[in-house]
Design a protein around this motif. Structure first.
Motif, mmCIF file in Angstrom:
data_model
loop_
_atom_site.group_PDB
_atom_site.id
_atom_site.type_symbol
_atom_site.label_atom_id
_atom_site.label_comp_id
_atom_site.label_asym_id
_atom_site.label_seq_id
_atom_site.Cartn_x
_atom_site.Cartn_y
_atom_site.Cartn_z
ATOM 1 N N ALA A 28 -21.371 -46.932 -27.856
ATOM 2 C CA ALA A 28 -22.479 -46.076 -28.289
ATOM 3 C C ALA A 28 -23.465 -45.836 -27.142
ATOM 4 N N LEU A 29 -23.576 -46.826 -26.276
ATOM 5 C CA LEU A 29 -24.485 -46.700 -25.136
ATOM 6 C C LEU A 29 -24.142 -45.488 -24.277
ATOM 7 N N GLN A 30 -22.867 -45.164 -24.205
ATOM 8 C CA GLN A 30 -22.442 -44.022 -23.388
ATOM 9 C C GLN A 30 -22.990 -42.689 -23.903
ATOM 10 N N TYR A 31 -23.292 -42.660 -25.198
ATOM 11 C CA TYR A 31 -23.874 -41.447 -25.747
ATOM 12 C C TYR A 31 -25.295 -41.246 -25.217
ATOM 13 N N LEU A 32 -25.952 -42.368 -24.910
ATOM 14 C CA LEU A 32 -27.354 -42.288 -24.507
ATOM 15 C C LEU A 32 -27.506 -42.103 -23.015
ATOM 16 N N ILE A 33 -26.755 -42.905 -22.260
ATOM 17 C CA ILE A 33 -26.879 -42.822 -20.812
ATOM 18 C C ILE A 33 -25.497 -42.628 -20.212
ATOM 19 N N PRO A 34 -25.061 -41.366 -20.231
ATOM 20 C CA PRO A 34 -23.685 -41.034 -19.853
ATOM 21 C C PRO A 34 -23.280 -41.540 -18.469
ATOM 22 N N GLU A 35 -24.208 -41.478 -17.520
ATOM 23 C CA GLU A 35 -23.790 -41.813 -16.152
ATOM 24 C C GLU A 35 -23.834 -43.308 -15.880
ATOM 25 N N PHE A 36 -24.585 -44.010 -16.738
ATOM 26 C CA PHE A 36 -24.832 -45.417 -16.503
ATOM 27 C C PHE A 36 -23.599 -46.256 -16.844
ATOM 28 N N LEU A 37 -23.205 -47.137 -15.946
ATOM 29 C CA LEU A 37 -22.113 -48.070 -16.206
ATOM 30 C C LEU A 37 -20.805 -47.381 -16.584
ATOM 31 N N LYS A 38 -20.712 -46.091 -16.224
ATOM 32 C CA LYS A 38 -19.535 -45.371 -16.697
ATOM 33 C C LYS A 38 -18.259 -45.894 -16.041
ATOM 34 N N ASP A 39 -18.397 -46.451 -14.840
ATOM 35 C CA ASP A 39 -17.202 -46.997 -14.208
ATOM 36 C C ASP A 39 -16.855 -48.376 -14.738
ATOM 37 N N LEU A 40 -17.918 -49.128 -15.046
ATOM 38 C CA LEU A 40 -17.707 -50.507 -15.467
ATOM 39 C C LEU A 40 -17.281 -50.577 -16.936
ATOM 40 N N LEU A 41 -17.966 -49.801 -17.773
ATOM 41 C CA LEU A 41 -17.702 -49.859 -19.205
ATOM 42 C C LEU A 41 -17.398 -48.462 -19.731
ATOM 43 N N PRO A 42 -16.333 -47.857 -19.272
ATOM 44 C CA PRO A 42 -16.096 -46.459 -19.648
ATOM 45 C C PRO A 42 -15.777 -46.323 -21.139
ATOM 46 N N PHE A 43 -16.249 -45.229 -21.698
ATOM 47 C CA PHE A 43 -16.057 -44.966 -23.120
ATOM 48 C C PHE A 43 -14.584 -44.973 -23.513
ATOM 49 N N HIS A 44 -13.747 -44.432 -22.623
ATOM 50 C CA HIS A 44 -12.341 -44.328 -23.017
ATOM 51 C C HIS A 44 -11.632 -45.670 -23.039
ATOM 52 N N LYS A 45 -12.331 -46.717 -22.604
ATOM 53 C CA LYS A 45 -11.787 -48.053 -22.855
ATOM 54 C C LYS A 45 -12.546 -48.728 -23.998
ATOM 55 N N MET A 46 -13.885 -48.542 -24.016
ATOM 56 C CA MET A 46 -14.684 -49.226 -25.023
ATOM 57 C C MET A 46 -14.320 -48.781 -26.438
ATOM 58 N N ARG A 47 -14.023 -47.489 -26.578
ATOM 59 C CA ARG A 47 -13.717 -47.006 -27.922
ATOM 60 C C ARG A 47 -12.430 -47.644 -28.471
ATOM 61 N N PRO A 48 -11.320 -47.568 -27.720
ATOM 62 C CA PRO A 48 -10.127 -48.250 -28.222
ATOM 63 C C PRO A 48 -10.325 -49.762 -28.388
ATOM 64 N N PHE A 49 -11.047 -50.394 -27.471
ATOM 65 C CA PHE A 49 -11.368 -51.819 -27.626
ATOM 66 C C PHE A 49 -12.044 -52.044 -28.973
ATOM 67 N N HIS A 50 -13.056 -51.212 -29.213
ATOM 68 C CA HIS A 50 -13.834 -51.346 -30.444
ATOM 69 C C HIS A 50 -12.954 -51.171 -31.674
ATOM 70 N N VAL A 51 -12.246 -50.052 -31.704
ATOM 71 C CA VAL A 51 -11.498 -49.715 -32.911
ATOM 72 C C VAL A 51 -10.407 -50.750 -33.176
ATOM 73 N N THR A 52 -9.648 -51.097 -32.142
ATOM 74 C CA THR A 52 -8.572 -52.058 -32.360
ATOM 75 C C THR A 52 -9.129 -53.418 -32.781
ATOM 76 N N THR A 53 -10.253 -53.819 -32.178
ATOM 77 C CA THR A 53 -10.781 -55.142 -32.490
ATOM 78 C C THR A 53 -11.335 -55.209 -33.913
ATOM 79 N N VAL A 54 -12.029 -54.157 -34.348
ATOM 80 C CA VAL A 54 -12.548 -54.237 -35.718
ATOM 81 C C VAL A 54 -11.420 -54.107 -36.755
ATOM 82 N N ILE A 55 -10.374 -53.364 -36.415
ATOM 83 C CA ILE A 55 -9.230 -53.326 -37.341
ATOM 84 C C ILE A 55 -8.600 -54.718 -37.416
ATOM 85 N N THR A 56 -8.545 -55.391 -36.258
ATOM 86 C CA THR A 56 -8.025 -56.750 -36.236
ATOM 87 C C THR A 56 -8.823 -57.651 -37.171
#
Ligand code: HEM
Lengths: 441, 143
Positions: A28-56
């Protein structure tokens, strides 16, 4: 406690929940500060991490609960304790494999199941073990199953079917046809959710029956009617995900027809609710009961929304926006997570009682959970409405301008995400502590 | 087995048979009047799309993640198209990762998006609304 494996499932599930919401916040942070931490915590990894983990979280907690009920509450003799242990170990190792596959960027899979597809094989194997153990245990020891036993059996079988279906794209026959591929992919996800709902709703009926000490719950004609209705929707109702996809019209007709049968559920809920108004609420019911009662509210809200956008003319506008996310998180948090918390509270109440202080804290956190979720949900609806308006009425500004205009809405989404997470932590941690203590007994 | 159990199994069996038939139709029938089959190059693009998680931020037909715009018709949209798409790929604009695609990979992605574009419209601006709540979609290359 004799049998520790079911508890291990539950502990792992809670840890997954805590991790999963943390990934959600980072996404969700990426929605607010798109450029910030984009290399370290990119949305295209955080989203699948999030979704798979909560389904787990949902899947492991449901599985652990069912194992626990069968072996510790019903005191059935499990067909095989070894199979259950193997199941846990297989899932644990696969879980580690999934995260490694994510870290190393080997994400050849798709939405919800983004990990490298090979890992589906051990997951299927785990479900197979669960299925064997479940049916072997139950067929021998129980005659005349109440509805929740049917639901669990159904959930396990369909989980395997739809996990497989979700990987049909591996065959060129599907992959080559864009529309068929999309249709089958979203068909499988719809039914995949339907399958875990079979497990989770079964749990809610089970816990209710145990709390009220009423063996008639889950045995009546009505309970079975709703089970079959649910099963029909699991099988044929998925296509409201794909109304907008130019596939064959008959597929879309069937989906429309089947989805509309859920109005019956809504009608029945309103009827029941009005009836229950005349009864006084018992304050003496345990914590778990409170969670189940809140679930009713969320079922109600989500059902209305889902029914509305199962009407193609409405779906047309809500599809492809955060209104869909409001629906998916509204149901997975409001309904599934609340029921699973109820299950956990029911389970730990059999280990030892909470102190008065802990109990008050959990009650307060439940209130915080509901209020936060409501506001979180509203923020998503607003964001979705704005996007829909942009797509259909005001397509005069650029995508990024539209996104920027939503800054404060995304901020609200993030802030309520934090309060939601906090309340889940305050509910989850005392339970986690009890479960870990239970392991030592 | 009790009567009730038999009865339940009968209903489940009927549902299962319908399910199998229905799945058979969904899997084997033509997807629509004019199915499009991906070429080798487009399949490569599809693989890149999938492996680089473009879907986690973008949608096709509104399905996917929501941080970025829908790309169903980006190929044929006014003022957009192949060059425009290519320009975005390695740009690292906003939240979009700074990819490092070679020219042939860019071509492959463009080819995939071209095929996606040829399958239909999203948003479907010319859909017709019916009083029953139904919508008649506009299909591409009908007739
Ligand atoms: C138990 C708790 C939660 C569950 C079960 C859950 C579940 C989900 C699911 C199923 C999706 C996929 C939505 C879709 O594609 O339609 C999703 C997406 C997402 N969730 Fe959660 N979620 C939870 C908590 C949170 C929290 C606390 C946050 C933090 C704000 C969060 C942030 C997000 C974001 C940013 C997305 C991606 C939306 C997009 O594609 O733009 N989630 N969540």
């Amino acid at each position: 406690m004799k049998n520790k494996t079911s508890t291990l499932f539950l502990i792992t599930a809670l840890l997954a929940l805590l991790m999963g919401v943390a990934f959600g916040l980072l996404a969700a942070l990426q929605y607010l500060i798109p450029e910030f931490l984009k290399d370290l915590l990119p949305f295209h990894k955080m989203r699948p991490f999030h979704v798979t983990t909560v389904i787990t979280w949902i899947v492991l907690c449901a599985t652990g609960s069912i194992y626990f009920y069968l072996s510790q509450v019903e005191k059935f003799k499990l067909f095989s304790d070894k199979l259950m242990k193997t199941h846990f170990i297989v899932f644990l190792i696969t879980g580690i494999g999934i995260y490694l596959s994510y870290f190393f960027g080997k994400m050849e899979g798709r939405e919800y199941l983004a990990f490298t597809p090979i890992l589906t094989i051990p997951i299927l194997f785990g479900w197979l073990l669960f299925g064997i153990n479940y049916f072997k245990t139950m067929l021998k020891q129980v005659k005349n199953w109440p509805v929740y036993y049917w639901m669990w059996g159904t959930g396990i079988v369909f989980m395997m079917i739809h996990l497989t279906e979700a990987h049909l794209w591996l065959m060129p026959y599907f992959r080559e046809h864009v529309i068929k591929d999309l249709t089958v992919q979203w068909k499988s996800y719809g039914s995949f959710v339907g399958s875990w709902n079979m497990l989770v709703y079964g749990i809610s009926i089970y816990v209710m029956a145990k709390i009220k000490g009423d063996h008639a719950i889950g045995r009546g004609k009505l309970a079975f009617f709703f089970y079959f209705l649910g099963l029909t929707n699991l099988m044929f109702g998925w296509a409201h995900h794909t109304y907008i996809v130019p596939t064959l019209p008959w597929i879309r007709y069937v989906a429309y027809g089947v989805s509309m049968t859920e109005w019956i559920v809504l009608g029945y809920m309103i009827y029941e609710w009005r009836r229950s108004l005349t009864k006084t609420e018992k304050d003496s019911y345990p914590l778990a009961y409170r969670f189940l009662v809140t679930t009713d509210f969320w079922i109600f809200v989500n059902l209305i929304i889902a029914l509305l956008f199962s009407i193609p003319a409405i779906n047309f506008f809500t599809h492809g926006t955060h209104i869909t996310v409001a629906h998916s998180m509204g149901t997975t948090i409001g309904i599934n997570t609340s029921i699973l918390f109820a299950s956990l509270l029911f389970i730990v109440s059999r280990i030892s009682a909470f102190t008065k202080k802990e109990e008050t804290s959990i009650k307060r956190s439940l209130l915080g959970f509901n209020i936060s979720l409501f506001l979180f949900f509203m923020a998503l609806l607003v964001a979705g409405a704005r996007r829909s308006h942009w797509m259909y009425a005001g397509n005069d500004t650029s995508f990024s301008n539209m996104q920027e205009s939503l800054f404060w809405v995304y901020m609200a989404f993030f802030v309520f995400g934090i309060t939601l997470t906090t309340s889940m932590v305050f509910i989850g941690l005392p339970i986690l502590r009890k479960l870990i203590n239970g392991l030592r007994l | 087995m009790t009567e009730k159990t038999k009865y339940n199994i009968a209903i489940i069996s009927i549902l299962l048979i319908l399910f199998v038939v229905y799945n058979g139709f969904v899997y084997t029938s033509k997807e629509n009047a004019n199915p499009v089959i991906l070429t080798e190059q487009a399949l490569h693009g599809q693989r890149l799309w999938q492996e680089n998680n473009c879907w986690s931020c973008h949608q096709t037909y509104g399905l996917g993640g929501y941080l970025g715009p829908d790309l169903t018709n980006v190929y044929s949209a006014k003022n957009k198209g192949p060059q425009y798409i290519k320009a975005f790929l390695n740009s690292g604009v906003k939240t979009m990762p700074k990819f490092n695609f070679s020219e042939s990979e860019k071509e492959a992605l463009v080819s995939y998006l071209k095929f996606v574009d040829s399958t239909g419209y999203y948003p479907n601006y010319h859909a017709i609304f019916k009083p029953s709540g139904w919508i008649e979609l506009e299909y591409k290359n009908e007739k």
